[in-house]
Write a protein that holds these residues in place. Structure first.
Motif, short mmCIF file in Angstrom:
data_model
loop_
_atom_site.label_atom_id
_atom_site.label_comp_id
_atom_site.label_asym_id
_atom_site.label_seq_id
_atom_site.Cartn_x
_atom_site.Cartn_y
_atom_site.Cartn_z
N SER A 1 -4.70 -42.17 -14.55
CA SER A 1 -4.24 -41.61 -13.26
C SER A 1 -3.65 -40.22 -13.48
N MET A 2 -2.90 -40.05 -14.57
CA MET A 2 -2.33 -38.74 -14.88
C MET A 2 -3.42 -37.73 -15.19
N GLU A 3 -4.46 -38.17 -15.90
CA GLU A 3 -5.59 -37.29 -16.19
C GLU A 3 -6.24 -36.79 -14.90
N LEU B 1 -4.79 -44.66 -27.06
CA LEU B 1 -4.94 -43.64 -26.01
C LEU B 1 -6.11 -42.71 -26.34
N LEU B 2 -6.14 -42.19 -27.56
CA LEU B 2 -7.17 -41.23 -27.93
C LEU B 2 -8.57 -41.83 -27.93
N ALA B 3 -8.65 -43.13 -28.18
CA ALA B 3 -9.96 -43.80 -28.16
C ALA B 3 -10.51 -43.94 -26.76
N ASN B 4 -9.65 -43.78 -25.76
CA ASN B 4 -10.07 -44.00 -24.36
C ASN B 4 -9.79 -42.82 -23.43
N ALA B 5 -9.18 -41.76 -23.96
CA ALA B 5 -8.75 -40.66 -23.10
C ALA B 5 -9.81 -39.58 -22.96
#
Length: 299
Positions: free
Chosen positions: A131-133, A159-163
């Motif tokens: 949501s923040m993205e 986070l990095l694996a999904n961001a």
């Protein structure tokens, strides 16, 4: 590595190496602290919705008379707002009296529902990041950068694996008795800047009377606080938050020393005999966040 005046973010922006933090700063006092700091050389103000003082920080910003474009402003998404990020952003902007944030952080990967006193496992903090993205991409005029706070390596890896957006910053507790070098190294390797909070180990910290800290402070004819703040400012990729509501200390805390390698080693060795975490709220389910089990100091 000597301290620099700023740390470059992965957005290309620069975050000042030393900023004013406002955690535990009471209404009334925080207004003056923010105004005085901005008028006396500080160019980064850090607050959070959870601190309950965003409005007062905004009053202090206005009272300072310093143009908005002349300083860096950070605030954070509160735990009960994980499912209401857009509304929370607008509220923070309104409270602070600003059109944009230089940095907006997820305060904890510990979603709550309004009124709850513990993290809720049915809400996934990763969805909050997404949501923040979306807000960051849709509203570059309101959000210059997004990041996280209190994230362990385990949580950063997920986070990095999904961001789609790599956090610009991870804000964590850092001081000689809580060095968290694994997180600092990981973030450095991924282009994520670190913001250090509680560099003194919080109020009445035993670090302020530690013999090693006092000896180095005496050598430079500065306060122990200056040495503890400088230790973080000398770490690669790290910027640091000081906190005071007293004019003389606000001014004094800006003085950063370029520490010698042997002095840094002495300070880092304090953790071998004095290890504690100043911020250790029980409601987070701390162990499940991937942080080591640290004993709180009496601070």
């Amino acid at each position: 590595m000597p301290a620099t005046k700023s740390v470059k973010l992965n957005t290309g922006a620069e975050i000042p190496t030393v900023g004013l933090g406002t955690w535990k700063s009471a209404p009334g006092a925080v207004e003056h602290a923010v105004s005085f700091a901005l008028q006396n050389g500080y160019t980064h103000i850090d607050t959070a919705a959870a601190y309950g003082n965003e409005t007062e920080v905004g009053v202090g910003i206005k009272a300072s008379g310093v143009p908005r474009g002349s300083f860096f402003l950070t605030t954070k998404l509160d735990n009960p707002d994980h499912e209401n990020a857009a509304e929370a952003l607008e509220k923070s902007l309104q409270n602070l009296g600003t059109d944009y944030l230089d940095l907006w952080l997820m305060h904890w990967p510990a979603p709550m529902t309004p009124g709850s006193k513990a993290a809720v496992k049915t809400i996934d903090w990763l969805n909050t990041w997404k949501s923040m993205e979306k807000l960051y991409k849709a509203h570059p005029e309101k959000l210059k950068a997004i990041g996280v706070s209190n994230f362990s390596v385990e949580y950063l890896e997920r986070l990095l694996a999904n961001a789609e957006v790599v956090p610009a910053v991870n804000q964590i507790e850092l001081h000689p008795s809580c060095p968290q070098q694994d997180i600092v190294d990981f973030c450095n390797s991924k282009g994520i800047a670190i913001t250090a909070y509680s560099p003194l180990g919080s109020d009445n910290s035993p670090l302020l009377t530690n013999e090693v800290v006092k000896k180095i402070a005496d050598n430079y004819k500065v306060q122990p606080a200056n040495i503890l703040i400088s230790l973080q400012a000398n770490r690669p990729g790290v910027n640091v938050l000081t906190k005071s509501v007293t004019n003389t200390r606000i001014e004094s805390n800006r003085k950063v020393i370029d520490l010698k390698e042997e002095e840094i080693k002495e300070l880092n060795d304090i953790d071998k005999t004095l290890h504690f975490r100043a911020c250790h709220p029980s409601w987070t389910g701390w162990g499940s966040l991937g942080f080591p089990d640290c004993k709180d100091a009496d601070a």
